[in-house]
Each structure stands twice: as C-alpha cells, then as structure tokens.
Enzyme design. Structure first.
Site, PDB file in Angstrom:
ATOM      1  N   CYS A 157      10.834  13.768   8.269  1.00  0.00           N
ATOM      2  CA  CYS A 157      11.558  14.653   9.177  1.00  0.00           C
ATOM      3  C   CYS A 157      11.044  16.079   9.033  1.00  0.00           C
ATOM      4  CB  CYS A 157      13.058  14.675   8.963  1.00  0.00           C
ATOM      5  SG  CYS A 157      13.828  13.082   9.203  1.00  0.00           S
ATOM      6  N   ARG A 197       5.267  14.622   9.302  1.00  0.00           N
ATOM      7  CA  ARG A 197       6.427  14.353   8.450  1.00  0.00           C
ATOM      8  C   ARG A 197       7.327  13.257   9.025  1.00  0.00           C
ATOM      9  NH1 ARG A 197       7.472  18.252   4.693  1.00  0.00           N
ATOM     10  NH2 ARG A 197       9.630  17.556   4.610  1.00  0.00           N
ATOM     11  N   TRP A 243      11.880  10.879  11.040  1.00  0.00           N
ATOM     12  CA  TRP A 243      11.485   9.618  10.399  1.00  0.00           C
ATOM     13  C   TRP A 243      12.799   8.943  10.039  1.00  0.00           C
ATOM     14  CZ3 TRP A 243      11.908   7.244   5.520  1.00  0.00           C
ATOM     15  CH2 TRP A 243      10.995   6.220   5.264  1.00  0.00           C
ATOM     16  N   ASN A 274      17.214  17.259   7.492  1.00  0.00           N
ATOM     17  CA  ASN A 274      16.281  16.384   6.782  1.00  0.00           C
ATOM     18  C   ASN A 274      16.951  16.019   5.472  1.00  0.00           C
ATOM     19  OD1 ASN A 274      14.058  15.191   5.576  1.00  0.00           O
ATOM     20  ND2 ASN A 274      13.090  17.130   5.037  1.00  0.00           N
ATOM     21  N   GLY A 275      16.978  14.714   5.131  1.00  0.00           N
ATOM     22  CA  GLY A 275      17.616  14.288   3.889  1.00  0.00           C
ATOM     23  C   GLY A 275      18.622  13.192   4.175  1.00  0.00           C
ATOM     24  N   GLU A 314      -6.662   2.412  -4.637  1.00  0.00           N
ATOM     25  CA  GLU A 314      -6.608   3.433  -3.595  1.00  0.00           C
ATOM     26  C   GLU A 314      -7.382   2.980  -2.355  1.00  0.00           C
ATOM     27  OE1 GLU A 314      -4.877   5.789  -2.876  1.00  0.00           O
ATOM     28  OE2 GLU A 314      -6.026   6.996  -1.477  1.00  0.00           O
ATOM     29  N   LYS A 320      -5.524   2.724   1.238  1.00  0.00           N
ATOM     30  CA  LYS A 320      -5.996   3.455   2.422  1.00  0.00           C
ATOM     31  C   LYS A 320      -6.280   2.472   3.547  1.00  0.00           C
ATOM     32  CE  LYS A 320      -5.303   6.459   1.673  1.00  0.00           C
ATOM     33  NZ  LYS A 320      -4.649   7.515   0.929  1.00  0.00           N
ATOM     34  N   GLU A 326      -3.017   0.919   4.971  1.00  0.00           N
ATOM     35  CA  GLU A 326      -2.177   1.950   5.564  1.00  0.00           C
ATOM     36  C   GLU A 326      -2.606   2.313   6.988  1.00  0.00           C
ATOM     37  OE1 GLU A 326      -2.690   5.432   3.153  1.00  0.00           O
ATOM     38  OE2 GLU A 326      -0.830   6.322   3.829  1.00  0.00           O
ATOM     39  N   HIS A 345      -7.579 -14.565 -12.660  1.00  0.00           N
ATOM     40  CA  HIS A 345      -6.262 -14.983 -13.162  1.00  0.00           C
ATOM     41  C   HIS A 345      -5.286 -15.279 -12.023  1.00  0.00           C
ATOM     42  CE1 HIS A 345      -7.379 -14.264 -17.287  1.00  0.00           C
ATOM     43  NE2 HIS A 345      -7.857 -13.069 -16.939  1.00  0.00           N
ATOM     44  N   LYS A 355       4.406  11.609   5.935  1.00  0.00           N
ATOM     45  CA  LYS A 355       3.589  12.204   4.879  1.00  0.00           C
ATOM     46  C   LYS A 355       4.403  12.568   3.652  1.00  0.00           C
ATOM     47  CE  LYS A 355      -0.395  14.758   3.888  1.00  0.00           C
ATOM     48  NZ  LYS A 355      -1.149  13.570   3.476  1.00  0.00           N
TER      49      LYS A 355
HETATM   50  C1  F6R Z   1      -0.914   7.448   1.052  1.00  0.00           C
HETATM   51  C2  F6R Z   1      -0.079   8.601   0.738  1.00  0.00           C
HETATM   52  C3  F6R Z   1       1.169   8.364  -0.031  1.00  0.00           C
HETATM   53  C4  F6R Z   1       1.486   9.555  -0.936  1.00  0.00           C
HETATM   54  C5  F6R Z   1       2.845   9.358  -1.620  1.00  0.00           C
HETATM   55  C6  F6R Z   1       3.155  10.485  -2.583  1.00  0.00           C
HETATM   56  O1  F6R Z   1      -2.067   7.825   1.734  1.00  0.00           O
HETATM   57  O2  F6R Z   1      -0.357   9.695   1.113  1.00  0.00           O
HETATM   58  O3  F6R Z   1       1.095   7.174  -0.759  1.00  0.00           O
HETATM   59  O4  F6R Z   1       0.479   9.672  -1.890  1.00  0.00           O
HETATM   60  O5  F6R Z   1       3.847   9.285  -0.660  1.00  0.00           O
HETATM   61  O6  F6R Z   1       3.127  11.715  -1.943  1.00  0.00           O
HETATM   62  P1  F6R Z   1       2.993  13.074  -2.746  1.00  0.00           P
HETATM   63  O7  F6R Z   1       1.630  13.154  -3.296  1.00  0.00           O
HETATM   64  O8  F6R Z   1       3.279  14.136  -1.737  1.00  0.00           O
HETATM   65  O9  F6R Z   1       4.021  13.011  -3.827  1.00  0.00           O
END
Ligand code: F6R
Length: 604
Positions: free
Chosen positions: A2, A27, A74, A100-101, A479, A483, A486, A502, A599
């Site tokens: 949000c 966001r 969101w 937001n929250g 990672e 990626k 995602e 395993h 994000k």
């Molecule tokens: C994936 C991604 C998320 C963030 C996670 C933590 O590409 O960006 O997995 O890494 O939500 O976010 P931060 O780093 O802001 O605590």
C-alpha cells in the site's frame, strides 16, 4: 504494501497525487484512488486495478482542489474491488482516509459504530477510521482532537492520512508503517516512501511511531498522540529523481540490473583500501565487535538470501553465525545475549517480519545492526547501528541491485567482524578487497557479454527450472530460483547441490533444465551432482568462468569472470537475474509488478 500520498499547496493537487501513486505503485497495485477537497466538500474517485485505470477514469471530469490524498492498495482485508479501494469516507463523506497497515480491533470498532448508526460499504479494516473520526466530530470534538482520539483507539499497525471537508489540512499518524513528510516552500507532501514526491522535493522528515503530523500550506506541526509538540529534523535525500525513472529501459528491473556496477561502486566507495587490506566502515571501527561471540542474520526473501551469503562467509571465517528467516524468528531463534550480534538485512527497512525479529532480539539484549538501502527507515532507526548499502532507489518489485549491494556490504561487515572476533579473517584480505574493487567492472563485463537471452529462449516451455549451488553458490541458487518464479510464474526451485540426490532428483527429467552455480568451492562435487541430473536427461547449464571444467561438460553455459570465490556467486547471480528477466519478458509477464506481490511487506 500500500502506498499513501498526500499533498497540500497552491494550484491543483490531482496531478501530483497521480504522479505520486504511479511512483508508489511498486508497493501495491490491485486498486487505487484519490480524494480531493474542492470548495464544497470532498470528491473521491477510486477503482480496482492499476493507477493507469484510475487515471483513465478521471480524465473526463477532473477533480479540482489544492489538497488531496491518494492510495494504491495491496489487499489484506477484502478483495480488490472498487468498494474496498481507498480513500474511504464516513457516511457523511466529510472525512476521507487512506491507510497502510492492519487495524487489529476493527471488528469491535465496526460493531460499536454500527450500533450507533454508522453504515459501512466495504470489507476493509480501514473504513472504521473515517467513521471513528466522524463519530468524535459528532460528539463535539474539533477536527484535530477527533483525529487524535480516533487514532488513539486503533490497535495494530498504521500509517494514516486523513482530510476533513471544512478545512485545508492533512492529518497523518504513524505506528508501525512508514510515513514521510516532504517539504518544498509552500507545498507539502505526505507519503509512504520518498520516490512518491522526489521530483518535487528532497527535504524530508520521517515520522516516528506515535507521531502525528498536521500539515497545511504554511507548514507542518509534529506532535505525539496527546498533542505535545515533538521535534523532528528534516533530512536531505541524496537520490537523484532521474534514478527513480525507467530511462531508456523497458522495465525498471532491467534498468536496475544494469545499474549494478554503479550501485556496487557506491557501496564500496571510501570503505576499502585494497593495497593495505583494510576496511574503513566508519561506524564500525576496529574493535567494535570484540565482545561478539555469535552472529544471527534476520531477513526475508531475497534479503534472506543475502543474509545466508553473509552467514556462510562468517562461518568460513570461523565466526559462529546463522541466517534466520525473520518470520520464523519468534518460534525458532537460538537464544541471544549481550554478546550476540543480530544483523537485520532489509532493503526497505520496513519489512514487518524483519522488524519484529529485530525488536525481539533487541529486547533480549542482543547488539543490533541494520543493513538497509533506506536512510531513516524504521529498521535503520531501531537498530543500534546502520550500514547503508547505497544502491539508490529500487522500484522493480523483484530485488536485484539491492541484493548485490547487500551481499557486498555483508562481505565487508563479515571481514570487520571476523577481524575483531578472531583477530584474522581466514581470507587473504588484500586479494579479496582487490577483487572487490574490480566488481563494478566485472558486473559490467557480464552485462555486456551475457547469453542469458538466448538461453531463456532455448529453455522456454520447460516443465520446471532447478538451480543448484554449494557454499556461497547455495544462496545464489535459491535467489536464482526465487527471481525466476517471482517474475515468470513458472515453477522454479533452488537446492544445495548435494541435496539433489536426497529427493529432488525424482523431479528431474529431460524437461527440467538444471542451472548449476560454480563458485570455486568444492566445484568437483557440484559437477558430480550436475552430472547426476544430466544422466537423467536434464540439460545442465553451468554458470562458471570460461575455462572451467563445467563449461566443457555442460549442455550450455553462462560465463562469469574468474574472481575470488567470496565474490564469484554475485556475478553468477547477475546472469540468473538476466535469465529470469528475459524468460519473463518472453512470457509477457508484468515484470515490475508481478501478480500478488508488493515491494515492501509491512504486515506479518
Ligand atoms: C524478492 C523480494 C522480496 C524481498 C523481501 C524482503 O525479489 O524483493 O523477497 O527481498 O520482501 O524485503 P526487504 O529487503 O525490504 O526487507
């Protein structure tokens, strides 16, 4: 999670509000809305869908007015419908609120308000706030007192901005969710994050938990919830507004992948002296960590993978360390005491899970450090010390440059900790720091020569995508898979290479390419594990230097320059970022705003 924007000043607020929402869309992007105060009352326009849809819906009949609030959502409570979009108003439509929250006591508040005649039109927790403000106005309180009283009754986390029809004032309050005020002569802004108004001002004040801000065109007053003035000092943001735009790139993600050489150069600038094998982290002079006997990293998602990277390095340097998922921390964290250093790794500095782990560790007496990209973020303010990664704004929801910068900063922090705790780092510091200094060029080389786009085409349509690595290659494999899933929405998983046999090997078929990361740590074992997959028909793609043995036996390979094994994984990661990007682009995915994600995740 949000985005909130608010604006007070001369002229029309609408354009600024829409621009702010566009800049905050990372966001949350399942619905959006604005409320503008005109001469007679408050006009609200809101829609499910992206900001572009909201924008289309208001071109015919512009909302006029110099003061307004906006929101991009969101969803948490209630699906992304028009009714559930913010701003929310009370039944008189004289009070408009964005939030937001999560309001934890909203069901109790809602039923009390309903009993006294308030009618609700959404499923959200937020809608109780304008009704509560109106209720206190009906009871005879003035606007400011009604806002304070309402906010005081909320339990949970919030960043709230409200507008009341009979005055040109914005009221804002924060507890647990970020809120920042921007100031420019006679124009003032409120937002969840700085990119919302960066093109108008770089002078900001971050609200602290418990703060109330009262904003009109003459200035901002900061108080606590009781109305006592609190002093808050403006800070200057050093991000360039152009950095927050897409420039020549089709997506923010691609731009941010290409910004990694600059981001890494900024991260290490003034912090290393390779010829002396010395690290100059100004807040962490030699001896800072003398009394540390173990390190716990707490983080989520991509930041967790960076944390895992940091933890592998520290263990290899002989310092006891663990990387822990912040959302599991309260259940399974090893005990801490004053000799434990807890390092929160969080790009945004606002991730609720990470903040909660940080607070728990701090309450238990641990020393705390935050590694973050955002000056003034909650995690930065709450930890004992902060290490800024200086990556610049990252708008794509998928973290790219911040991962690289976090990992590099953890290499440096790890060296400092190991030197303090053990009197040595277990590595050749001069060689490592020299390689570190060349990382921006090495990443540039990867970007210029990558064949990831061709490989994305070759393996398009596969049933699943697997990523394996050992040691520092393991977090990179995790990672790479994160990626990939995602942004492509395809099934991708990362494994420690040695784990494949395993269980996961049962999934391996000719239709499941295996991407194997070689970092120079027991590569012969990883090669054997890759061969086990290859024998079962899976194409193996090696991510390794050109003359590496793996390049000869793999079905394909993505080339990385030959560097210190502490850093090789970071170059492999850039190749995997590109692979995910091009695979998602071929599938025409919403790369910068993948479905269901946001994000900054400010709920637990
Ligand atoms: C994936 C991604 C998320 C963030 C996670 C933590 O590409 O960006 O997995 O890494 O939500 O976010 P931060 O780093 O802001 O605590």
């Amino acid at each position: 999670m949000c985005g909130i924007i608010g604006r007070v000043g001369e002229g029309n607020a609408l354009e600024t509000l829409i621009t702010g929402l566009e800049n905050l869309e990372y966001r949350g992007y399942d619905s959006a809305g604005v409320a503008v105060k005109n001469g007679t009352g408050i006009n609200v326009e809101k829609r499910s869908g992206k900001v572009s849809e909201l924008k289309r819906s208001i071109t015919d009949e512009p909302l006029q007015g110099a003061i307004g609030i906006g929101h991009t959502r969101w969803s948490t409570h209630g699906p992304p419908t028009d009714e559930n979009a913010h701003p929310h108003t009370d039944h008189t439509e004289d009070v408009a609120v964005v939030h937001n929250g999560i309001i934890e006591n909203y069901t109790e508040l809602k039923s009390e308000l309903a009993e006294s005649g308030h009618e609700f039109s959404s499923d959200t927790d937020t809608e109780v706030i304008p009704h509560l403000i109106q209720h206190h106005l009906d009871c005879g309180l003035d606007n400011e007192s009604a806002f304070r009283r309402a906010v005081d009754e909320l339990e949970g986390s919030y960043a709230v901005a409200a507008m009341i029809a009979d005055e040109r004032v914005l009221y804002a309050a924060r507890r647990g969710s970020p809120l920042v005020v921007g100031m420019e002569d006679d124009e003032y802004f409120l937002a969840s994050d700085v990119p919302a108004f960066l093109e108008y001002t770089d002078t900001v004040v971050y609200l602290e938990d418990g703060d109330v801000a009262i904003v009109d065109e003459t200035g901002v007053e900061f108080t606590d919830l009781e109305g006592n003035p609190v002093e808050r000092h403006p800070e200057t943001i050093e991000w360039d507004p152009e950095q927050a735009g897409k420039g020549e790139y089709e997506h923010f993600m691609l731009k941010e992948i290409h910004e990694q050489p600059t981001a890494l150069a900024q991260a290490i600038e003034g912090r290393i002296e390779p010829e002396l094998g010395r690290i100059d982290l100004t807040d962490f002079e030699p001896g800072t960590f003398d009394d540390v006997d173990c390190v716990q990293f707490v983080a989520c998602g991509t930041s967790y993978h960076a944390a895992l990277y940091g933890s592998v390095l520290l263990n290899q340097a002989g310092v006891r360390s663990r990387a822990l998922l912040a959302n599991e921390y309260s259940i399974s964290a090893p005990p801490v005491d004053e000799n434990t250093l807890v390092v929160a790794v969080t790009q945004s500095g606002e991730t609720a899970d990470t903040l909660s782990a940080l607070r728990e560790a701090s309450d238990a007496g641990a020393q705390t450090v935050t590694v973050t990209n955002v000056v003034g973020s909650t995690a930065a303010r709450e930890a004992d010390e902060t290490l800024l990664i200086r990556a610049g704004p990252e708008i794509g929801v998928a973290a790219t440059k911040t991962f690289s910068s976090q990992a590099v900063m953890l290499v440096l922090l790890g060296q400092r900790i190991a030197q303090d705790v053990r009197g040595e780092t277990g590595a050749d510091p001069e060689a490592l720091l020299s390689d570190l200094e060349t990382m921006p060029d090495r990443v540039e080389e990867v970007l210029a020569t990558t064949t990831a786009e061709e490989l994305a085409a070759t393996y398009e349509g596969s049933r699943a995508y697997f990523f394996i690595g050992r040691g520092l290659g393991f977090p990179v494999a995790l990672e790479g898979a994160l990626k990939f899933k995602e942004i492509t929405y395809e099934h991708a998983e990362g494994f420690a290479s040695g784990e494949l046999k395993h269980g996961p090997l049962a999934l391996v078929t000719p239709d499941t390419p295996v991407f194997a990361v070689f970092t120079g740590e027991e590569d012969e074992k990883t090669l054997k594990n890759a061969a086990e997959a290859q024998t079962r028909g899976a194409p193996v793609i090696a991510i390794c230097p050109p003359d590496h043995q793996a390049a000869l036996v793999a079905d394909a390979h993505l080339e990385i320059p030959d560097v210190d094994s502490d850093l090789a994984g970071l170059l492999a990661n850039v190749q995997l970022q590109l692979l995910a990007y091009y695979a998602a682009d071929r599938l025409d995915r919403a790369i910068d705003k993948p479905r269901n994600l946001a994000k900054s995740v400010t709920v637990e």
